[in-house]
Design an enzyme around this catalytic site. Structure first.
Site, short mmCIF file in Angstrom:
data_model
loop_
_atom_site.label_atom_id
_atom_site.label_comp_id
_atom_site.label_asym_id
_atom_site.label_seq_id
_atom_site.Cartn_x
_atom_site.Cartn_y
_atom_site.Cartn_z
N ASP A 88 0.83 -1.20 0.00
CA ASP A 88 0.00 0.00 0.00
C ASP A 88 0.87 1.26 0.00
O ASP A 88 1.94 1.29 0.64
CB ASP A 88 -0.88 -0.04 1.27
CG ASP A 88 -2.01 0.96 1.25
OD1 ASP A 88 -2.48 1.34 0.15
OD2 ASP A 88 -2.47 1.36 2.35
N HIS A 89 0.42 2.28 -0.68
CA HIS A 89 1.10 3.60 -0.67
C HIS A 89 2.61 3.53 -0.81
O HIS A 89 3.34 4.09 0.01
CB HIS A 89 0.74 4.38 0.59
CG HIS A 89 -0.65 4.91 0.55
ND1 HIS A 89 -1.04 5.94 -0.28
CD2 HIS A 89 -1.77 4.52 1.20
CE1 HIS A 89 -2.33 6.18 -0.13
NE2 HIS A 89 -2.81 5.31 0.75
N GLY A 188 -6.43 8.83 8.10
CA GLY A 188 -6.42 9.25 9.49
C GLY A 188 -7.83 9.25 10.04
O GLY A 188 -8.59 8.31 9.80
N GLY A 218 -9.05 5.40 3.40
CA GLY A 218 -9.45 6.29 4.49
C GLY A 218 -10.74 5.89 5.17
O GLY A 218 -11.66 6.69 5.29
#
Ligand code: ZN
Length: 289
Positions: A88-89, A188, A218
């Site tokens: 991921d990311h 977050g 998210g």
């Protein structure tokens, strides 16, 4: 070693997400930080008879030197339900190349969203090709999702921007298999339902058609009905972090030092299993494997 030209038809992440997209359910793509969590996620998938994606932040490549990724891939291969391993990311090109070259990832999120658009697209296209040549599927983020979470580099100072229809086509043209649209969602803490632009998500889904699948980012703090609404609007890959790990952390906080370490671990794994199964039910993937 050359990969067969039709590698995409046997890539596990692509298979899992296409089935979800066609079947109108979501597949949990859960971040794991340690082996207890990996074990809990896999046992949840087997008990629920659900497909699963286990994902790692680049931290698992750098800090763990890939050890946890290899362990998860071995467990996934032994599992009796389809499970894929995703990075991921991944925001650093050297880490992406290292992951594609040396680790058993089925798919990698090539996240160049911290670059301006033209640069983002050029880098994404290059890295997608690099991954594909190694039989690894890809995900990218058109637009920019706001915020940070534990393991994702903060994009503070960079303005969030919702995905446009132009960007959908531009990113599909890079060859990515999955898109993570920005439609008011944020990393977050949950920003509230009113932040989410469902009309845009539905429009993006219509425009993508069956050219790619949609990854929802998210989701910390999401209530069940909101998750179902996102799946109805087209989300197939459901990235989760604290949604399936909260009970595990609460358990550690209350029990560490009070029970034997083996008991602490076993009960912690049980917390991950139970919370993950709840979300598999909500996402309607239970019984689909
Ligand atoms: Zn994300």
């Amino acid at each position: 070693m050359a990969v067969p030209h039709d590698w995409k038809s046997s890539n596990r992440t692509i298979q899992i997400l296409q089935a979800a997209s066609q079947g109108n359910y979501g597949v949990i793509a859960a971040i794991a930080y340690n082996l207890e969590q990996v074990l809990g996620l896999i046992r949840a998938a087997e008990e629920a008879r659900s497909p699963l994606i286990i994902q790692f932040f680049p931290w698992a490549v750098t800090f763990w030197d890939g050890l946890i990724v290899r362990a998860a891939a071995e467990a996934a291969a032994r599992a009796t339900v389809p499970i894929s391993i995703h990075l991921d990311h991944a925001q650093d090109e050297a880490v992406i190349m290292r992951a594609a070259d040396t680790l058993p990832f089925d798919s990698i999120m090539v996240d160049m969203s911290h670059y301006e658009k033209a640069d983002n697209l050029a880098r994404t296209a290059r890295l997608v090709r690099y991954c594909n040549e190694r039989g690894v599927a890809t995900e990218a983020e058109p637009g920019r999702i706001e915020g940070a979470e534990d393991g994702v580099v903060d994009t503070a100072g960079l303005e969030a921007s919702k995905t446009t229809s132009e960007e959908v086509d531009e990113f599909i043209a890079t060859g990515v298999d999955s898109l993570a649209p920005a439609f008011g969602n944020m990393h977050g803490e949950f920003g509230g339902t009113e932040q989410l632009d469902f009309e845009r998500l539905e429009q993006i889904q219509r425009q993508i058609g069956n050219r790619a699948t949609i990854a929802l980012h998210g989701t910390n703090g999401y209530p069940a009905d909101l998750m179902k609404r996102c799946i109805a609007a087209g989300a197939a890959k459901i990235n989760v972090n604290r949604l399936v790990l909260e009970d595990y952390y609460t358990h550690l906080q209350s029990q560490v030092g009070k029970v034997p370490h083996t008991t602490l671990i076993e009960q912690g794994v049980e917390k991950v299993i139970n919370q993950t199964k709840e979300w598999m039910d909500i996402c309607m993937s239970s019984g689909k494997a």
